[in-house]
Motif scaffolding. Structure first.
Motif, PDB file in Angstrom:
ATOM      1  N   PHE A   1       3.545   0.878   2.773  1.00  0.00           N
ATOM      2  CA  PHE A   1       3.398  -0.164   3.803  1.00  0.00           C
ATOM      3  C   PHE A   1       3.025  -1.610   3.173  1.00  0.00           C
TER       4      PHE A   1
ATOM      5  N   GLN B   1       0.369   5.226   1.558  1.00  0.00           N
ATOM      6  CA  GLN B   1      -0.485   6.139   2.169  1.00  0.00           C
ATOM      7  C   GLN B   1       0.061   7.803   1.762  1.00  0.00           C
TER       8      GLN B   1
ATOM      9  N   TYR C   1       0.849  -1.280  -0.165  1.00  0.00           N
ATOM     10  CA  TYR C   1       0.006   0.097   0.065  1.00  0.00           C
ATOM     11  C   TYR C   1       0.872   1.278   0.075  1.00  0.00           C
TER      12      TYR C   1
ATOM     13  N   ARG D   1       9.650   5.338   4.319  1.00  0.00           N
ATOM     14  CA  ARG D   1       9.107   6.594   3.866  1.00  0.00           C
ATOM     15  C   ARG D   1      10.101   6.990   2.655  1.00  0.00           C
TER      16      ARG D   1
ATOM     17  N   GLY E   1      -4.853  12.786   2.524  1.00  0.00           N
ATOM     18  CA  GLY E   1      -6.197  13.043   1.743  1.00  0.00           C
ATOM     19  C   GLY E   1      -6.521  11.509   0.853  1.00  0.00           C
ATOM     20  N   HIS E   2      -5.876  10.783   0.997  1.00  0.00           N
ATOM     21  CA  HIS E   2      -6.102   9.471   0.125  1.00  0.00           C
ATOM     22  C   HIS E   2      -6.205   8.057   1.061  1.00  0.00           C
ATOM     23  N   GLY E   3      -5.506   8.173   2.122  1.00  0.00           N
ATOM     24  CA  GLY E   3      -5.749   7.046   3.143  1.00  0.00           C
ATOM     25  C   GLY E   3      -4.529   6.112   2.647  1.00  0.00           C
ATOM     26  N   LEU E   4      -5.001   4.753   2.646  1.00  0.00           N
ATOM     27  CA  LEU E   4      -4.325   3.597   2.219  1.00  0.00           C
ATOM     28  C   LEU E   4      -4.811   3.102   0.938  1.00  0.00           C
TER      29      LEU E   4
END
Lengths: 111, 115
Positions: free
Chosen positions: A90, A37, A35, A107, A40-43
């Protein structure tokens, strides 16, 4: 603790360079997921795997590829990194029942 | 088009009171729902789940309610504690029969519990 590690934890790279992120699990789970992250978009699901060499696309797969040559490792590759791929990535595995468990994240900053 | 929506980006609650986090979905085929909590610089942590055959599931201070006709679920935290301050994500399964266990996540609600 689902025994998930991600490497590297932080990376800075330049536009146009290839990048590979690694997800490693120690508990022989069949299903693994990548995923990203973003605010404003979440996962959002990039790719997932349902077994060794069995992978499929998620909702935001453009610009990404994956490989799973053994059960414990699921690799995510950015073939030619772009600034829009700056994000937190993630990895997750499917645990008991229908629940997913997540790694600590990577990150990535693309300059 | 966002299939799972968390319309409140943030919520502040006094310690000891109830926190209610809401989630709406559009796909009537969703049949399994999860809630996650996420602290900064960590991965999301699974909190609680609910299947579409139930309308309530409880685990300690956390209760999830599902209203299928309204396509709405909510997470109740009672009593709220400062350590509950985090971002909460709801997720819905859109693959009930294929067995891929894929989820679609909402955008998250940041909860702040005030001491």
């Amino acid at each position: 603790d689902a025994g998930i590690t991600q490497s590297p934890r932080h990376k800075v790279t330049e536009t146009g360079t290839p990048v590979t992120l690694r997800c490693h699990q120690t508990e022989n789970h069949r299903y693994m997921y990548w995923y990203r992250q973003d605010p404003g978009h979440g996962l959002r699901l990039i790719h997932y795997s349902y077994g060794v060499k069995d992978t499929d696309k998620g909702e935001v797969s453009d610009g990404y590829s994956v490989s799973r040559s053994k059960t414990e490792d699921f690799l995510l590759t950015l073939e030619s990194a772009t600034s829009s791929q700056t994000s937190v990535y993630f990895c997750a595995i499917k645990g008991l029942g229908e629940t997913q468990y997540f790694g600590p994240g990577t990150r990535l900053l693309v300059l | 088009d966002q299939q799972v929506k968390q319309n409140s980006p943030s919520l502040s609650v006094q310690e000891g009171r109830i926190s209610i986090l809401n989630c709406d979905y559009t796909n009537s085929m969703f049949d399994y729902f999860l809630w996650y909590k996420k602290y900064p610089a960590e991965g999301p942590t699974f909190l609680i789940s609910i299947s579409s055959i139930k309308d309530k599931n409880e685990d300690g201070r956390f209760t999830v309610f599902l209203n299928k006709s309204a396509k709405h679920l909510s997470l109740h935290i009672v009593p709220s504690q400062p350590g509950d301050s985090a971002v909460y994500f709801c997720a819905a399964s859109d693959d009930p029969t294929s067995g891929t266990y894929k989820y679609i996540f909402g955008t998250g609600t940041r909860l702040k519990v005030l001491a």
